[in-house]
Motif scaffolding. Structure first.
Motif, PDB file in Angstrom:
ATOM      1  N   GLN A 276      16.796   4.434 -15.122  1.00  0.00           N
ATOM      2  CA  GLN A 276      16.124   5.255 -14.112  1.00  0.00           C
ATOM      3  C   GLN A 276      17.092   5.575 -12.964  1.00  0.00           C
ATOM      4  O   GLN A 276      17.166   6.704 -12.487  1.00  0.00           O
ATOM      5  N   ARG A 277      17.856   4.550 -12.563  1.00  0.00           N
ATOM      6  CA  ARG A 277      18.803   4.727 -11.462  1.00  0.00           C
ATOM      7  C   ARG A 277      19.878   5.760 -11.832  1.00  0.00           C
ATOM      8  O   ARG A 277      20.279   6.568 -11.006  1.00  0.00           O
ATOM      9  N   THR A 280      19.446   9.322 -10.966  1.00  0.00           N
ATOM     10  CA  THR A 280      19.486   9.755  -9.562  1.00  0.00           C
ATOM     11  C   THR A 280      20.910  10.101  -9.115  1.00  0.00           C
ATOM     12  O   THR A 280      21.123  10.453  -7.962  1.00  0.00           O
ATOM     13  N   GLN A 285      21.129  14.281 -11.461  1.00  0.00           N
ATOM     14  CA  GLN A 285      19.767  14.569 -11.015  1.00  0.00           C
ATOM     15  C   GLN A 285      19.375  16.054 -11.091  1.00  0.00           C
ATOM     16  O   GLN A 285      18.262  16.377 -11.527  1.00  0.00           O
ATOM     17  N   LYS A 432      12.511   1.915  -5.975  1.00  0.00           N
ATOM     18  CA  LYS A 432      11.187   2.246  -6.526  1.00  0.00           C
ATOM     19  C   LYS A 432      11.245   3.622  -7.192  1.00  0.00           C
ATOM     20  O   LYS A 432      11.962   4.503  -6.730  1.00  0.00           O
ATOM     21  N   PRO A 433      10.479   3.832  -8.259  1.00  0.00           N
ATOM     22  CA  PRO A 433      10.497   5.160  -8.907  1.00  0.00           C
ATOM     23  C   PRO A 433       9.873   6.220  -7.998  1.00  0.00           C
ATOM     24  O   PRO A 433       8.979   5.911  -7.211  1.00  0.00           O
ATOM     25  N   ASP A 434      10.371   7.469  -8.130  1.00  0.00           N
ATOM     26  CA  ASP A 434       9.803   8.536  -7.297  1.00  0.00           C
ATOM     27  C   ASP A 434       8.720   9.320  -8.036  1.00  0.00           C
ATOM     28  O   ASP A 434       8.093  10.206  -7.458  1.00  0.00           O
ATOM     29  N   VAL A 436       9.076  11.612 -10.031  1.00  0.00           N
ATOM     30  CA  VAL A 436       9.528  12.981 -10.297  1.00  0.00           C
ATOM     31  C   VAL A 436      10.675  12.948 -11.310  1.00  0.00           C
ATOM     32  O   VAL A 436      10.609  13.551 -12.378  1.00  0.00           O
ATOM     33  N   THR A 438      12.390   9.664 -11.636  1.00  0.00           N
ATOM     34  CA  THR A 438      12.383   8.266 -12.085  1.00  0.00           C
ATOM     35  C   THR A 438      10.938   7.764 -12.183  1.00  0.00           C
ATOM     36  O   THR A 438      10.061   8.209 -11.434  1.00  0.00           O
TER      37      THR A 438
END
Ligand SMILES: Cc1cc2nc3c(=O)[nH]c(=O)nc-3n(C[C@H](O)[C@H](O)[C@H](O)COP(=O)(O)OP(=O)(O)OC[C@H]3O[C@@H](n4cnc5c(N)ncnc54)[C@H](O)[C@@H]3O)c2cc1C
Ligand code: SF4
Length: 540
Positions: A276-277, A280, A285, A432-434, A436, A438
């Motif tokens: 997930q990271r 970004t 992204q 934390k996931p967004d 959108v 993640t």
């Protein structure tokens, strides 16, 4: 209730590229020889392709040999790989490195391997292969002399308590002259065969990675069909092996994935959160902004290569594809070698069915292009056991100077031995996931369409349940909470935060097999759940 029995010349466990290629080749050979061969494939997914998860950039070499007219038959290979980029990521920057020869994809195709398998299944059925999706091979059958004589599928309608429910149906015994195990990476029956026939007596241990993948429909402005990107570096620390892939397919689709070597040491590492990271990163992204995630899944892959190829045959059968471990990790590709091994196995079995017992599958495979391909790249992955910088430098030396002909062969050890104690490791704080770009694990499992009947015996078995707390929790802070990509393992406590216990949410399992591999004391056994359960990947 007695189990029904069905007899075939050849039974194949698993409808992935290796199993399907073997079935097609068997029928082609029989057709050419004017003989008959009955072939049956069982597949634990609800349909062929439902459990297939791959990148995938596909080398069409084996397919060219198997079905040279695949283009006119409408094979789903529509996006040629046009451009390769190999990037080294730091937190903010992306440095373009020269693309190593193994990662150049000119002549290859960006595909959904699940869709290729669906198409291969149709070709197999046209040739008369019987395919039974929704049937999991649960037991290997032996004759009185210890020879494999087929497999039995799992019973249905057994409750959580192990007792038959009103829906009970016994499994079916599939009896065969030869049985091919094509279960893919870390097959559950293959694991039993390895022990029973000591198939690893002369090979190194297999090592693995966990691959996580999402399929996105991206904004048209971000879409570059044919673009292939691989990255190494951030967000992983240099001691941990891994990297990402981004493949631009047709119809505004982008497959994005992240692989982490399961020999990682820090028990606080979460491959899911690293993935997930990764999305970004400023260079990554933008691809996803304005897009929509349409699927998620995870699957282990073999990284042991040439050194980890086990003995491949035993009385009554053969192991093919990633169940044996023919993935070329330097290329991150194994479908072509899986198919070729299935084809060579079919040729061996065809001869055996004609009474030529002396043919040797391993020798035939060693004479094919699979062996030199794996031999040449055998040192690349073990070089990364000494970290990213040494691994890259060693890979460059091995590839450009030694050209795969180094006079040494580097060894690996089993992944579960590499985990450090929690007290010696650095906790990792993940953002934390967004929602959108993640996401969290549970909303991810939702888009894998995973489903299991809740009222069935657990398919994740702890050899010693107490060890979950006395060893995993006490010494390693329960790493299964983090490496499981589906949130299956959870430590729950009483209201006061005491009395920790491991809760296993088996319904969420996406069948990646990582827990069977990474558990520090090998306390977890993944066995097949009721057939048809698990993910339902659309086109992964
Ligand atoms: C993240 C990731 C990215 C990859 N990228 C690429 C790539 O870009 N290019 C490439 O060529 N390769 C890639 N690979 C590797 C490739 O996917 C494998 O090499 C290939 O799928 C192996 O084929 P197989 O037939 O051996 O096994 P699988 O494809 O795993 O198929 C095995 C089948 O058997 C079924 N099965 C298993 N056990 C049982 C049982 N007991 N009973 C019934 N059915 C069973 C499974 O449900 C599955 O359908 C990637 C793999 C991963 C995980
Ligand atoms: S329970 Fe095991 S096999 Fe299932 S998703 Fe989690 S790690 Fe993978």
């Amino acid at each position: 209730m007695e189990r029904e029995r069905m007899e075939y010349d050849v039974v194949i466990v698993g409808a992935g590229p290796s199993g399907l290629a073997a079935a097609i080749r068997l029928k082609q050979l029989a057709l050419a020889a004017g003989t008959e061969v009955s072939v049956c494939i069982i597949e634990k997914g609800s349909e062929v392709g439902a459990h297939i998860l791959s990148g995938a950039v596909f080398i069409p070499r084996a397919l060219d040999e198997l079905l040279p007219d695949w283009r006119s038959r409408g094979a789903p290979l529509v996006t040629p790989a046009e451009e390769d980029r190999f990037l080294l990521l730091t937190r903010q920057r992306a440095l373009r490195l020269p693309t190593p020869p193994q990662m150049r994809n000119h002549g290859n195709y960006i595909i959904s391997l699940g869709n290729l398998c669906r198409w291969l299944a149709r070709q197999a059925e046209e040739l008369g292969v019987e395919i039974y999706p929704g049937f999991a091979g649960a037991e290997v059958l032996y004759d009185g002399a210890g020879r494999v004589r087929g497999v039995a599928t799992g019973a249905r309608g057994i409750g959580k308590d192990g007792k038959p429910t009103p829906q009970f149906e016994p499994g079916v015994e599939l009896i065969a002259k030869e049985t091919l195990f094509a279960e893919g990476c870390r097959g559950s029956l293959t694991k039993i065969l390895e022990q029973r026939f000591d198939l690893r007596a002369e090979s190194g241990p297999q090592s693995y990675g966990i691959g996580l993948k999402e399929l996105w429909e991206v904004d048209a402005a971000q879409h570059r069909p044919g673009l292939v990107i691989h990255t190494v570096g951030w967000p992983l620390d240099p001691a941990t092996y891994g990297g990402s892939f981004l493949y631009h397919l047709e119809n505004r689709q982008v497959a994005v994935g992240f692989v982490v070597g399961l020999d990682y040491a820090n028990p606080f590492l979460s491959p899911f959160e690293e993935f997930q990271r990764f999305k970004t990163h400023p260079a990554i992204q933008p691809t996803f902004v304005g897009g929509k995630r349409i699927a998620y899944g995870a699957r282990a892959l073999n990284e042991g290569g040439y050194q980890a190829i086990p003995r491949l045959s035993f009385p009554g059968g053969l192991v093919i594809g990633c169940a044996a471990g023919f993935l070329n990790v330097a290329k991150l590709k194994g479908s072509h070698t899986a198919m070729k091994s299935g084809m060579v196995a079919a040729e061996t079995v065809h001869c055996r069915l004609q009474g030529e017992e002396a043919v040797d599958y391993r020798a035939a495979l060693a004479a094919s292009w699979v062996w030199p391909e794996l031999h040449e790249t055998r040192n690349i992955r073990p070089g990364f056991r000494h970290g990213l910088w040494f691994g890259l430098a060693h890979a460059a030396l091995d590839t450009y100077v030694l050209r795969g002909r180094a006079p040494w062969t580097l060894r690996q050890s089993a992944d579960h031995l590499h985990l450090r104690k929690a007290s010696d490791a650095r906790p990792i704080a993940y953002p934390k996931p967004d929602g959108v770009v993640t996401f969290d694990r549970l909303s991810s499992v939702f888009v894998s369409n995973t489903n299991h009947d809740e009222n069935q015996p657990p398919h994740l078995r702890l050899r010693e349940p107490a060890r979950a707390i006395s060893v995993n929790y006490a010494l390693y802070d329960s790493p299964e909470q983090r490496y499981c990509p589906a949130g299956v393992y959870e430590i729950v406590t009483d209201g006061a935060g005491d009395k920790p216990r491991l809760q296993i949410n088996a319904v969420n399992c996406v069948h990646c097999k990582s827990c069977d591999i990474k558990d520090p004391t090998q306390n977890i056994d993944w066995i097949v759940p009721e057939g048809g359960g698990g993910p339902n990947y659309p086109n992964m």
